[in-house]
Design a protein around this motif. Structure first.
Motif, short mmCIF file in Angstrom:
data_model
loop_
_atom_site.label_atom_id
_atom_site.label_comp_id
_atom_site.label_asym_id
_atom_site.label_seq_id
_atom_site.Cartn_x
_atom_site.Cartn_y
_atom_site.Cartn_z
N GLY A 11 0.78 -1.23 0.00
CA GLY A 11 0.00 0.00 0.00
C GLY A 11 0.81 1.27 0.00
O GLY A 11 0.24 2.37 0.10
N ALA A 12 2.12 1.19 -0.14
CA ALA A 12 2.95 2.39 -0.16
C ALA A 12 2.71 3.18 -1.43
O ALA A 12 2.36 2.63 -2.47
N THR A 13 2.91 4.51 -1.33
CA THR A 13 2.84 5.38 -2.50
C THR A 13 4.16 6.12 -2.62
O THR A 13 4.66 6.69 -1.63
N ILE A 14 4.71 6.11 -3.83
CA ILE A 14 5.98 6.80 -4.07
C ILE A 14 5.68 8.00 -4.95
O ILE A 14 5.15 7.87 -6.06
N GLY A 15 5.96 9.19 -4.43
CA GLY A 15 5.67 10.41 -5.17
C GLY A 15 6.47 10.49 -6.46
O GLY A 15 7.64 10.10 -6.51
N GLY A 16 5.84 11.03 -7.49
CA GLY A 16 6.49 11.14 -8.78
C GLY A 16 7.80 11.92 -8.71
O GLY A 16 7.95 12.87 -7.94
N GLY A 17 8.78 11.48 -9.49
CA GLY A 17 10.06 12.15 -9.53
C GLY A 17 10.98 11.82 -8.38
O GLY A 17 12.03 12.44 -8.23
N SER A 18 10.64 10.83 -7.56
CA SER A 18 11.45 10.50 -6.37
C SER A 18 12.57 9.52 -6.71
O SER A 18 12.41 8.62 -7.55
N THR A 19 13.70 9.72 -6.01
CA THR A 19 14.78 8.74 -6.03
C THR A 19 14.80 8.10 -4.65
O THR A 19 15.10 8.76 -3.66
N ILE A 20 14.45 6.80 -4.60
CA ILE A 20 14.25 6.11 -3.32
C ILE A 20 15.42 5.16 -3.08
O ILE A 20 15.65 4.23 -3.85
N ALA A 21 16.16 5.42 -2.00
CA ALA A 21 17.32 4.59 -1.68
C ALA A 21 17.15 3.83 -0.37
O ALA A 21 18.01 3.05 0.00
N LYS A 22 16.03 4.07 0.34
CA LYS A 22 15.74 3.37 1.59
C LYS A 22 14.36 2.75 1.50
O LYS A 22 13.51 3.20 0.73
N ASP A 23 14.12 1.74 2.32
CA ASP A 23 12.82 1.09 2.32
C ASP A 23 11.71 2.10 2.58
O ASP A 23 11.87 3.03 3.38
N ALA A 24 10.57 1.89 1.88
CA ALA A 24 9.40 2.75 2.06
C ALA A 24 8.37 2.00 2.90
O ALA A 24 8.00 0.88 2.56
N PRO A 25 7.89 2.61 4.00
CA PRO A 25 6.95 1.90 4.88
C PRO A 25 5.60 1.67 4.22
O PRO A 25 5.17 2.44 3.33
N ALA A 26 4.92 0.63 4.68
CA ALA A 26 3.59 0.29 4.16
C ALA A 26 2.59 1.40 4.43
O ALA A 26 2.63 2.05 5.49
N GLY A 27 1.71 1.64 3.47
CA GLY A 27 0.59 2.54 3.66
C GLY A 27 0.93 4.00 3.76
O GLY A 27 0.06 4.81 4.08
N GLN A 28 2.15 4.41 3.50
CA GLN A 28 2.53 5.81 3.63
C GLN A 28 3.01 6.37 2.28
O GLN A 28 3.41 5.63 1.40
N LEU A 29 2.95 7.71 2.17
CA LEU A 29 3.50 8.40 1.01
C LEU A 29 4.97 8.67 1.29
O LEU A 29 5.33 9.24 2.32
N THR A 30 5.81 8.27 0.36
CA THR A 30 7.24 8.54 0.46
C THR A 30 7.66 9.38 -0.74
O THR A 30 7.39 9.02 -1.88
N VAL A 31 8.29 10.52 -0.41
CA VAL A 31 8.73 11.44 -1.46
C VAL A 31 10.19 11.78 -1.22
O VAL A 31 10.58 12.05 -0.08
N ALA A 32 10.98 11.77 -2.26
CA ALA A 32 12.40 12.14 -2.12
C ALA A 32 12.80 12.93 -3.34
O ALA A 32 13.22 12.40 -4.36
N ARG A 33 12.62 14.28 -3.21
CA ARG A 33 13.01 15.15 -4.30
C ARG A 33 13.31 16.54 -3.74
O ARG A 33 12.83 16.90 -2.66
N ALA A 34 14.10 17.32 -4.46
CA ALA A 34 14.49 18.64 -3.99
C ALA A 34 13.29 19.59 -3.98
O ALA A 34 12.35 19.44 -4.77
N LYS A 35 13.35 20.58 -3.06
CA LYS A 35 12.29 21.59 -2.98
C LYS A 35 12.30 22.44 -4.25
O LYS A 35 13.34 22.87 -4.73
#
Length: 464
Positions: free
Chosen positions: A425-449
């Motif tokens: 159920g995880a969601t990865i925000g568009g344009g993200s570079t993910i290098a660590k595990d993303a928790p279940a059911g949460q939005l994970t975003v990794a991009r510059a402001k």
């Protein structure tokens, strides 16, 4: 009665205009010689002898690799002084008893039943020739019979035939079976007193008659079995003849081919009911198509299983190589999709245009609809994998795996740096570079402001 098989494969094939030995040119994806050896391997021969000459090392290496479990004996004909001279090279490894069957390495579609019939016609006491009547016998040795058309009197090579003899349309195919003991004696008596100064194997016919040995003939089921290849045009013609036979067999079994003239099988193809195949499709290795599978135009499928109800849209390329590839029931693949070795797609998976999948499993209902890469990944059910996203599975030295749980949504243009796990159920925000595990059911975003700079001026070209 022991059987020895001699396959003549020493010729250069000048008219092929190629540096490759003639017998290694491919028909239906395999060297011509491998077709012959594969057929004779079913006859239970005590020994198979391949006579090589031009490109001998290349030919021997290729056949040893293709038939590692089948003991092949190789003898070399150097220089090449005719068909009789070729078979003379096999004499030291032939036994003194049994039957010797002589075949051509450039006549790839000979059938096992025809070869067996030729051995049976020999019966250990006759010289048996494989003959056929051709509309255009040019280039073939003519079968000269007695006035009643029963007994075979001689074979006259085309180059040595008179105008009258050239009107004969029964020809010698280059294949024969003979008692080995008698054959060895005839070979020792061959001479090269002819227009070409060569030792003709066909001269044994006259010797057999002189020795009181009956000369008999057997015929193949179909002309295609005895057509040899001496030029690219002949090879292309034989390819189309072969493919037409495969297409007709499939259509007899109920497969719908949009155009049997635009179909290529270079291996084995097993189909269920109601399979439809559009034009210009190529099947290589071992392919299985389940019930109701539809293959769009211009697809290539190699070593793969496509299960019931799946659809491959146009220009899909599937190459399972040695690992294989699987497309699940009701899956939709393509157009312009690529599945590589180890791709295992579950039921109702969608793989869209310009998506590549390699060594990855996708569970039921997972979707990667466009412009994406999945390598070394385990993808759960109902995952939506966004356009432009990739698994970065290679660190420059080793491959690592990406695990994506059920119901995960990966936005567009994401980079998932393996090893990594995305929880259910995880969601990865568009344009993200993910290098660590993303928790279940949460939005994970990794991009510059995002920053906007007022007063910024775009650089201008300098005039010179």
């Amino acid at each position: 009665m022991s059987l020895s098989i001699v396959i003549m494969a020493a010729g250069k094939g000048t008219r092929m205009k190629s540096t490759r030995p003639k017998v290694l040119h491919t028909l239906a994806g395999r060297p011509m010689l491998s077709h012959v050896i594969g057929t004779t391997a079913t006859l239970g021969a005590a020994r198979q002898i391949v006579i090589t000459g031009h490109g001998a090392e290349q030919v021997e290496s290729a056949m040893q690799a293709a038939f590692a479990s089948a003991p092949l004996h190789f003898v070399r004909q150097e220089p090449q002084l005719g068909t009789g001279h070729a078979v003379q090279q096999a004499v030291p490894v032939l036994p003194d008893d049994g039957v010797t069957l002589i075949l051509n390495g450039d006549t790839p579609l000979i059938e096992a039943a025809t070869a067996a019939a030729l051995v049976q016609a020999c019966a250990g006491e006759h010289l048996a020739l494989l003959t056929i009547r051709l509309d255009d016998p040019t280039g073939y040795g003519r079968i000269v019979r007695d006035g009643w058309g029963e007994k075979v009197l001689a074979i006259v090579e085309h180059k040595d035939a008179t105008d009258e003899q050239r009107t004969i349309n029964e020809v010698y195919t280059g294949m024969m079976a003979a008692p080995t003991r008698l054959l060895k004696g005839w070979l020792s008596r061959l001479t090269n007193d002819n227009a070409q100064g060569e030792y003709y194997l066909t001269d044994v016919v006259a010797m057999a008659r002189a020795d009181g040995v009956p000369v008999v003939a057997a015929q193949p089921r179909d002309e295609v079995e005895v057509l040899g290849v001496n030029s690219p045009a002949q090879l292309a013609d034989l390819e189309r003849r072969y493919q037409r036979v495969q297409a007709e067999r499939l259509m007899t079994d109920g497969v719908r081919l949009a155009d049997p003239a635009r179909f290529d099988l270079r291996g084995t193809l097993r189909c269920g009911q109601d399979v439809e195949i559009d034009v210009n499709c190529v099947f290589e290795g071992h392919v299985v198509l389940g019930d109701g599978v539809r293959i769009g135009p211009n697809c290539v499928v190699r070593n793969a299983e496509i299960r019931a109800g799946a659809v491959l849209h146009a220009f899909t390329h599937i190459d399972g190589d040695t690992q294989g590839a699987t497309v699940g029931e009701g899956a939709l693949i393509g157009p312009f999709a690529r599945l590589r070795p180890g791709a295992e797609l579950g039921p109702e998976v969608h793989i869209g245009n310009f998506v590549e999948v390699k060594n990855s499993t996708l569970a039921r209902g997972a979707k990667a609809n466009h412009l994406a890469y999945l390598g070394d990944a385990t993808v759960g059910e109902r995952v939506n994998y966004g356009a432009g996203s990739i698994t970065a599975n290679y660190d420059g030295a080793n491959k690592h795996r990406t695990v994506i749980g059920n119901d995960v949504h990966v936005g567009s243009n994401c980079v998932l740096i393996a090893p990594i796990t995305l929880g259910d159920g995880a969601t990865i925000g568009g344009g993200s570079t993910i290098a660590k595990d993303a928790p279940a059911g949460q939005l994970t975003v990794a991009r510059a402001k995002q920053v906007s700079l007022s007063g910024w001026v775009r650089p201008q070209k300098t005039k010179r």
